[in-house]
Design an enzyme around this catalytic site. Structure first.
Site, short mmCIF file in Angstrom:
data_model
loop_
_atom_site.label_atom_id
_atom_site.label_comp_id
_atom_site.label_asym_id
_atom_site.label_seq_id
_atom_site.Cartn_x
_atom_site.Cartn_y
_atom_site.Cartn_z
N ASN A 109 7.23 7.27 3.18
CA ASN A 109 6.94 6.34 2.19
C ASN A 109 6.64 6.90 1.03
OD1 ASN A 109 6.01 4.20 0.52
ND2 ASN A 109 4.72 3.44 2.20
N ARG A 126 10.78 4.32 3.53
CA ARG A 126 10.69 2.90 3.17
C ARG A 126 11.09 2.83 1.40
NH1 ARG A 126 4.88 -0.17 2.98
NH2 ARG A 126 5.82 -2.18 1.94
N HIS A 169 7.87 -7.29 1.35
CA HIS A 169 7.37 -7.27 2.42
C HIS A 169 8.58 -7.60 3.61
CE1 HIS A 169 3.11 -8.16 0.96
NE2 HIS A 169 3.22 -6.94 0.95
N LEU A 215 -1.00 -11.57 5.47
CA LEU A 215 -2.27 -11.22 4.46
C LEU A 215 -2.89 -9.93 4.56
CD1 LEU A 215 -3.77 -14.95 5.43
CD2 LEU A 215 -1.96 -14.37 3.73
N ARG A 269 -4.23 -8.42 -7.25
CA ARG A 269 -3.42 -9.23 -7.85
C ARG A 269 -3.74 -10.62 -8.07
NH1 ARG A 269 1.55 -6.90 -4.53
NH2 ARG A 269 0.73 -4.88 -4.26
N GLY A 318 -4.70 -11.11 8.03
CA GLY A 318 -4.29 -12.25 9.23
C GLY A 318 -4.46 -11.71 10.57
#
Ligand code: ADP
Length: 403
Positions: free
Chosen positions: A7, A90, A179, A208, A240, A332
């Site tokens: 990444n 990624r 995502h 989340l 954000r 989440g």
């Protein structure tokens, strides 16, 4: 047979090495602060963790440093670079040019270059990482796995902004969503947990984390998502703002004389949970302080959960109903408090959770719905890296892992 997952960001490269036979990972780490003072490499391998400071001015040097560390007997990650059979990258933005992951060729790099204006901070770093890895590991197949491709199934009514068509036709201004790798993984796991075919399921997936987005996944296809042309739209996030009247941007520029860079920084780095709470962007701290009576943290939690609830309703409406509500990513997976707030007074959407199951669930797959509830409420830890490895093996025509 190892697959390296990379990444590459603008100032860091995160990496993880997967054994393709059993899909386990025992080595991961980061080269951080590339091009800044105090650059370092941190690697956790089969023999523990090491951290080394060194001057790393470019991504090329960072990758060279990384490969040397993988071969270092101290980490004992690899005995030879030949053990790496493929590299999965990624990648952030594939625009409309990519509808699925892609084996990296010169043509793919050219198409990614054309997407740079859509993600001017991320795509150049992704591209540099891909070019340098090709140079350092010639002949090893490489695959780009994009955050955007999963949402390319959205219909125009979901992805077009109501501005004149020429901005879409000439400048590609539309909603893309992000995502996607996480949503793809979680949707497949949800279907497996429910022992149903994805084709028969309508899912609302709430991702989340520090970055937050929600997707309406109908029959395994994304039909709407909360992020837009950039990852700024939609839910309230760590730093954000999410949705905001575009008129506010004009106000900040016209009335307060703020520059484009200043507004960019305000909305991406100083807003969201951080901006509202004044206590940082860590949901753990915010929930604790809210419970201790801090009004700014209570408000941050309230605005955050209210926005998610609005989007849960919108996503269910977009699909004409829903069969499953799924929570994933840091908040989440771990915040019982947030999940509880999100499911309160949502019986209108047939959502009822088992309070005990919810309270006990942290970072494991579990159905937390009330026994009698129609809509299954699931907690599923995300695993983007695994999805990247699977795509990489498939596109590199290597034998996928058994099981
Ligand atoms: P990213 O979007 O960067 O991948 P993560 O999925 O790692 O982010 O999630 C980071 C968020 O998860 C942070 O806001 C953090 O506070 C939150 N988080 C992690 N663990 C918990 C927890 N136990 N309770 C509440 N929030 C948590």
């Amino acid at each position: 047979m190892q697959v390296l997952v990379l990444n590459c960001g603008s100032s860091s490269i995160k990496f993880e090495l997967y054994d393709a036979h059993d899909m386990t990972s025992r080595t991961h780490g980061i080269v951080a602060k590339i091009g800044e003072g105090g650059a370092y490499l941190e690697i956790t391998g089969p023999r523990g963790r090491t951290r080394r400071e060194r001057v790393v001015a470019t991504h090329a040097e960072a990758l060279e440093t990384l490969f040397a560390a993988l071969l270092d007997p101290e980490t004992s990650a690899l005995s030879s670079l030949d053990e790496i059979v493929a590299v999965g990258h990624r990648a952030v933005h594939g625009g409309e040019s990519f509808v699925e992951s892609a084996l990296i060729t010169d043509e793919v790099l050219t198409k990614m270059q054309e997407c740079v204006p859509l993600a001017p901070l991320h795509n150049p770093a992704n591209l540099t990482g891909m070019r340098e890895t090709r140079r350092l590991l010639p002949g090893v197949p490489q695959v780009a796995v994009f955050d955007t491709t999963f949402h390319q199934t959205m219909p125009p009514r979901a992805y077009r902004y109501a501005i004149p068509a020429r901005y879409y036709e000439t400048h590609h201004v539309r909603r893309y969503g992000f995502h996607g790798t996480s949503f793809r993984y979680v949707a497949a796991r949800a279907a497996a947990m429910l022992a149903q075919d994805q084709a028969d399921l309508r899912m609302v997936v709430c991702r989340l984390g520090n970055g937050c987005s929600i997707a309406a996944i109908d029959g395994g296809r994304s039909i709407d998502t909360s992020m837009g042309m950039t990852p700024l739209e939609g839910l309230v996030m760590g730093t954000r703002s999410g949705d905001i009247d575009a008129g506010v941007v004009l106000f900040l520029q016209r009335e307060l004389g703020m520059s484009v860079t200043e507004v960019d920084h305000l909305l991406n780095e100083e807003s969201g949970l951080l901006g509202l709470s004044g206590a940082g962007n860590d949901m753990r701290v915010i929930t604790q302080r809210a419970e201790a009576g801090d009004p700014a943290c209570a408000l941050a939690l309230d605005v955050f959960t209210y926005r998610v609830k609005e989007y849960i309703g919108a996503s269910a409406a977009a699909m004409g109903g829903h069969d499953a509500l799924v929570f994933t990513a840091g908040i989440g997976e771990h915040s019982a408090r947030v999940r509880q707030m999100l499911s309160t007074r949502l019986s209108v959407l047939r959502i009822e959770i088992d309070e005990d199951a919810n309270r006990e669930t942290h970072g494991v797959e579990r159905d937390i719905s009330d026994l009698g509830a129609d809509v299954r409420v699931l907690v599923i830890p995300t695993d983007e890296e695994r999805m990247i490895v699977e795509d990489t093996l498939r596109l590199a025509s290597l034998v996928p892992a058994a099981g």
